[in-house]
Design a protein around this motif. Structure first.
Motif, short mmCIF file in Angstrom:
data_model
loop_
_atom_site.label_atom_id
_atom_site.label_comp_id
_atom_site.label_asym_id
_atom_site.label_seq_id
_atom_site.Cartn_x
_atom_site.Cartn_y
_atom_site.Cartn_z
N UNK A 151 0.81 -1.22 0.00
CA UNK A 151 0.00 0.00 0.00
C UNK A 151 0.84 1.27 0.00
N UNK A 152 2.06 1.22 0.50
CA UNK A 152 2.88 2.43 0.58
C UNK A 152 3.13 3.05 -0.79
N UNK A 153 3.65 2.31 -1.78
CA UNK A 153 3.86 2.93 -3.09
C UNK A 153 2.55 3.32 -3.77
N UNK A 154 1.51 2.51 -3.58
CA UNK A 154 0.20 2.82 -4.16
C UNK A 154 -0.32 4.15 -3.62
N UNK A 155 -0.27 4.31 -2.31
CA UNK A 155 -0.75 5.55 -1.69
C UNK A 155 0.10 6.75 -2.09
N UNK A 156 1.40 6.54 -2.22
CA UNK A 156 2.28 7.63 -2.67
C UNK A 156 1.95 8.05 -4.09
N UNK A 157 1.70 7.09 -4.97
CA UNK A 157 1.33 7.40 -6.36
C UNK A 157 -0.03 8.10 -6.41
N UNK A 158 -0.97 7.63 -5.62
CA UNK A 158 -2.31 8.24 -5.57
C UNK A 158 -2.21 9.69 -5.09
N UNK A 159 -1.45 9.91 -4.05
CA UNK A 159 -1.25 11.26 -3.52
C UNK A 159 -0.57 12.15 -4.56
N UNK A 160 0.40 11.60 -5.28
CA UNK A 160 1.10 12.37 -6.32
C UNK A 160 0.13 12.78 -7.42
N UNK A 161 -0.77 11.88 -7.80
CA UNK A 161 -1.75 12.21 -8.85
C UNK A 161 -2.66 13.33 -8.39
N UNK A 162 -3.13 13.27 -7.16
CA UNK A 162 -4.02 14.32 -6.64
C UNK A 162 -3.30 15.65 -6.57
N UNK A 163 -2.11 15.67 -5.99
CA UNK A 163 -1.39 16.95 -5.85
C UNK A 163 -1.00 17.52 -7.21
N UNK A 164 -0.59 16.67 -8.13
CA UNK A 164 -0.23 17.17 -9.45
C UNK A 164 -1.45 17.65 -10.22
N UNK A 165 -2.59 17.00 -10.06
CA UNK A 165 -3.82 17.46 -10.72
C UNK A 165 -4.21 18.84 -10.20
N UNK A 166 -4.14 19.03 -8.90
CA UNK A 166 -4.46 20.35 -8.33
C UNK A 166 -3.45 21.39 -8.82
N UNK A 167 -2.17 21.01 -8.89
CA UNK A 167 -1.15 21.94 -9.39
C UNK A 167 -1.38 22.30 -10.85
N UNK A 168 -1.78 21.32 -11.66
CA UNK A 168 -2.07 21.59 -13.08
C UNK A 168 -3.23 22.56 -13.20
N UNK A 169 -4.28 22.35 -12.42
CA UNK A 169 -5.41 23.28 -12.44
C UNK A 169 -5.01 24.66 -11.98
N UNK A 170 -4.18 24.72 -10.95
CA UNK A 170 -3.72 26.01 -10.44
C UNK A 170 -2.89 26.73 -11.50
N UNK A 171 -2.03 26.01 -12.18
CA UNK A 171 -1.21 26.60 -13.23
C UNK A 171 -2.05 27.11 -14.38
#
Length: 167
Positions: free
Chosen positions: A68-88
């Motif tokens: 679950x550790x890498x899965x959760x890290x990847x999931x978190x990365x997708x969410x944060x990057x999606x928010x960053x893309x929208x912000x940009x």
């Protein structure tokens, strides 16, 4: 013929460290792509999110001691990057169309808060961290979206569509 495990066969931007991340993303591609789509709702932006996620994960070590550790890290990365893309994207539109002294805010913040909280099922504190707002602001945003959705009513009422049994 080079195999995928052969580091010389990888593009110059990839590293041998990114191979486990690539496999994890591919194994969960449908779920992760759906997650990114819910947040950015644009195919081109989904591609940008995944490109950024790969760059971010390339710098992270892959700890497979707990699945679950890498899965959760990847999931978190997708969410944060999606928010960053929208912000940009919002910043670009603001620079092009709005005066520079206006207040900056992510587009459709109530929708994002609602999706993160109830569709993606993130905790209130996680949503606050993703959107860079307080937990009480998250509650306000979610209630605003619920109010908005309840005022709109069901699609059939808005379009005056009758059920199949009425035909």
């Amino acid at each position: 013929m080079a195999t995928i495990a052969d580091p010389t066969a990888l593009p110059p931007t990839s590293s041998p460290r990114s191979i486990p991340w690539c496999y994890l993303l591919l194994d969960n591609l449908h779920e992760f792509a759906t997650l990114a789509w819910y947040l950015v709702a644009d195919g081109t932006l989904v591609e940008e999110v995944f490109s950024r996620v790969m760059k971010q994960l390339d710098t992270a070590s892959f700890d497979d001691s707990d699945a679950l550790t890498p899965y959760n890290l990847a999931r978190e990365a997708i969410i944060t990057q999606a928010v960053d893309v929208l912000a940009g994207r919002c910043r670009e539109e603001e620079i092009n169309f709005i005066q520079a002294d206006s207040a900056y805010e992510l587009p459709n913040l109530p929708r994002l808060a609602f999706l993160l909280r109830f569709v993606i099922r993130s905790s209130e504190s996680a949503v606050a961290r993703y959107l860079d707002v307080s937990p009480s602001r998250v509650r306000e945003l979610v209630m605003d979206e619920i109010d908005y959705l309840s005022v709109r009513g069901p699609w059939s009422v808005l379009t005056n569509v009758r059920g199949a049994d009425a035909i």
